[in-house]
Design a protein around this motif. Structure first.
Motif, PDB file in Angstrom:
ATOM      1  N   ARG A  18     -20.142  15.335  -7.792  1.00  0.00           N
ATOM      2  CA  ARG A  18     -19.852  14.894  -6.419  1.00  0.00           C
ATOM      3  C   ARG A  18     -19.782  13.365  -6.338  1.00  0.00           C
ATOM      4  O   ARG A  18     -20.667  12.673  -6.848  1.00  0.00           O
ATOM      5  CB  ARG A  18     -20.947  15.392  -5.473  1.00  0.00           C
ATOM      6  N   PRO A  19     -18.770  12.809  -5.672  1.00  0.00           N
ATOM      7  CA  PRO A  19     -18.715  11.351  -5.502  1.00  0.00           C
ATOM      8  C   PRO A  19     -19.769  10.868  -4.522  1.00  0.00           C
ATOM      9  O   PRO A  19     -20.321  11.647  -3.731  1.00  0.00           O
ATOM     10  CB  PRO A  19     -17.304  11.122  -4.958  1.00  0.00           C
ATOM     11  N   THR A  20     -20.055   9.577  -4.578  1.00  0.00           N
ATOM     12  CA  THR A  20     -20.983   8.963  -3.639  1.00  0.00           C
ATOM     13  C   THR A  20     -20.564   7.512  -3.422  1.00  0.00           C
ATOM     14  O   THR A  20     -19.741   6.979  -4.168  1.00  0.00           O
ATOM     15  CB  THR A  20     -22.436   9.053  -4.157  1.00  0.00           C
ATOM     16  N   ALA A  21     -21.119   6.877  -2.409  1.00  0.00           N
ATOM     17  CA  ALA A  21     -20.695   5.519  -2.052  1.00  0.00           C
ATOM     18  C   ALA A  21     -21.864   4.558  -2.060  1.00  0.00           C
ATOM     19  O   ALA A  21     -22.987   4.908  -1.677  1.00  0.00           O
ATOM     20  CB  ALA A  21     -20.035   5.511  -0.683  1.00  0.00           C
ATOM     21  N   THR A  26     -16.740   3.512  -4.013  1.00  0.00           N
ATOM     22  CA  THR A  26     -16.893   4.948  -4.214  1.00  0.00           C
ATOM     23  C   THR A  26     -17.095   5.206  -5.702  1.00  0.00           C
ATOM     24  O   THR A  26     -16.241   4.862  -6.518  1.00  0.00           O
ATOM     25  CB  THR A  26     -15.665   5.719  -3.718  1.00  0.00           C
ATOM     26  N   PRO A  28     -17.289   7.868  -8.641  1.00  0.00           N
ATOM     27  CA  PRO A  28     -16.666   9.189  -8.743  1.00  0.00           C
ATOM     28  C   PRO A  28     -17.616  10.356  -9.008  1.00  0.00           C
ATOM     29  O   PRO A  28     -17.252  11.503  -8.763  1.00  0.00           O
ATOM     30  CB  PRO A  28     -15.662   9.028  -9.888  1.00  0.00           C
ATOM     31  N   ARG A  30     -22.194  11.381  -9.914  1.00  0.00           N
ATOM     32  CA  ARG A  30     -23.571  10.942  -9.739  1.00  0.00           C
ATOM     33  C   ARG A  30     -24.219  10.409 -11.017  1.00  0.00           C
ATOM     34  O   ARG A  30     -25.415  10.125 -11.021  1.00  0.00           O
ATOM     35  CB  ARG A  30     -24.406  12.099  -9.182  1.00  0.00           C
ATOM     36  N   THR A 108     -16.586   2.979 -12.869  1.00  0.00           N
ATOM     37  CA  THR A 108     -16.888   1.747 -12.148  1.00  0.00           C
ATOM     38  C   THR A 108     -17.988   1.030 -12.912  1.00  0.00           C
ATOM     39  O   THR A 108     -18.736   1.634 -13.678  1.00  0.00           O
ATOM     40  CB  THR A 108     -17.339   2.034 -10.703  1.00  0.00           C
ATOM     41  N   ASP A 338     -29.615   9.316  -5.001  1.00  0.00           N
ATOM     42  CA  ASP A 338     -28.161   9.483  -4.939  1.00  0.00           C
ATOM     43  C   ASP A 338     -27.465   9.486  -6.294  1.00  0.00           C
ATOM     44  O   ASP A 338     -26.456  10.168  -6.468  1.00  0.00           O
ATOM     45  CB  ASP A 338     -27.565   8.365  -4.074  1.00  0.00           C
TER      46      ASP A 338
END
Length: 376
Positions: A18-21, A26, A28, A30, A108, A338
């Motif tokens: 699941r992506p998160t910010a 963002t 891509p 966890r 990232t 997160d």
């Protein structure tokens, strides 16, 4: 050998993908790569082997890479000429290639900005003439100063060095920065009463001891764009003082974190040696869980993820199995934290994230200390 069931493997593939910010970024999935000092950058310059090292892990599914610690542009920041620096034309050109490779792989990346403070000994490279400096000139465990207690001019210079490094990170294409405030290095030396005996505005109670860190965060925030993530890594434990604690209660932890969040931290990276250990009596929350509860900020957890033993015992051939991730997934589902930072497992296997995200736990190997000796 792995203790992970097929059901847990399938669940891990779903939850961790699941992506998160974090602020304007963002991520891509966890999975983060924890910062790990490698000492493969002669002259402080990350070369093509370092580019390949990070690029390979991004291409294999790591969502957020936190680089190894990189020395900021202050003469007393480091103690090795093989640890990368985040200042200087050639050094930054090397880092720009690293960021480009990570982005090409779909990941990232943030550099970890580092000043070691009193961990340094006089005469060590990369700048042998520079003194060892700290809030009170004290090494961990020392009764008397062996280095220089920082003046206001020294403090201002270090704050400016962190801010410049962050500005350079954004300029050359990184996705954010992480400030290293953990493990007994300079920022942590200000936070901890054991190494901070100052009687001015930078010492005294816990809130006063956060001032140096908060000034660094604020200066960084001023030099980067509003959406650029600023991450702050902290820990209770220190090198050579594993039982040290900044906060004995949730209330003390809140007092520590609130000034940093107010100064502009977008996410915290709560460093523990074992992520599954509760931080305070009366709650199952770990340090990351308490950090998120108190600040409301995104949080990264870390500490022997995927391994069932302690770091030191791995070198004795003990506790090296691949551990079940069921408890970790439960905590993620509860939004206790997160992101999950993985260290040794990603040194052992550059494709660890790819295998986990595909539910291929049967292909994971136990940690081998030999992985620490190579860059691949």
């Amino acid at each position: 050998m792995t203790a992970t069931s097929p059901d847990t493997a399938a669940r891990a593939a779903e939850i961790l993908s699941r992506p998160t910010a974090i602020n304007g970024l963002t991520v891509p999935n966890r999975i983060a790569m924890a910062p790990m000092t490698r000492m493969f950058s002669p002259g402080g310059v990350p070369g093509e082997d370092v580019v390949a090292y990070y690029g390979r892990r991004a291409a294999a599914g790591v969502g957020l890479i936190v680089t190894e610690g990189t020395y900021v542009g202050h003469p007393s920041a480091g103690q090795s000429d093989s640890v990368p620096r985040f200042h200087g034309e050639e050094q930054l050109a090397g880092w720009a290639k690293v960021a480009e490779a990570v982005h090409a792989g779909g990941g990232t990346i943030v550099p970890q900005l580092w000043h070691i403070g009193m961990v340094r000994s006089q005469g060590e490279p990369p700048f042998p003439e520079a003194p060892a400096v700290g809030p009170s000139g004290l090494r961990i465990g020392a009764a008397e100063p062996t280095g220089k207690a920082m003046t206001q001019q020294d403090i201002d210079a270090v704050v400016a060095a962190f801010a410049q490094a962050a500005a350079d990170a954004e300029r050359i294409g990184f996705d954010g920065v992480e400030i290293h405030g953990a493990h007994g290095y300079l920022v942590d030396q200000f936070l901890w009463a054991g190494t901070n005996r100052r009687t001015d505005a930078y010492g005294g109670d816990l809130v006063a001891r956060t001032r140096f860190a908060a000034e660094i965060v604020a200066a960084v925030r001023e030099r980067v764009s509003a959406a650029f993530p600023v991450i702050f890594r902290f820990s209770q434990w220190k090198m050579d003082a594993y039982d040290a604690r900044l906060a004995e209660t949730p209330e003390e932890l809140d007092a520590l974190l609130a000034p940093l969040a107010a100064a502009g931290v977008d996410a915290f990276h709560a460093s523990t040696r074992r992520y599954w250990r509760p931080e305070f009596d009366g709650s199952d929350l770990n340090l990351a869980g308490w950090t998120k509860k108190l600040t409301g900020k995104p949080v990264i957890t870390v500490g022997s993820v995927g391994l069932d033993g302690e770091f030191g015992k791995a070198f004795q051939g003990q506790g090296s199995a691949v551990a079940d991730l069921g408890d970790l997934l439960d905590r993620l589902e509860r939004e206790e934290f997160d992101l999950v930072a993985v260290g040794r497992a990603l040194l052992q296997d550059p494709e660890w994230a790819k295998k986990v995200l595909a539910g291929r736990f049967d292909e994971l190997a136990a940690f081998d200390p030999a992985a620490l000796k190579t860059l691949s």
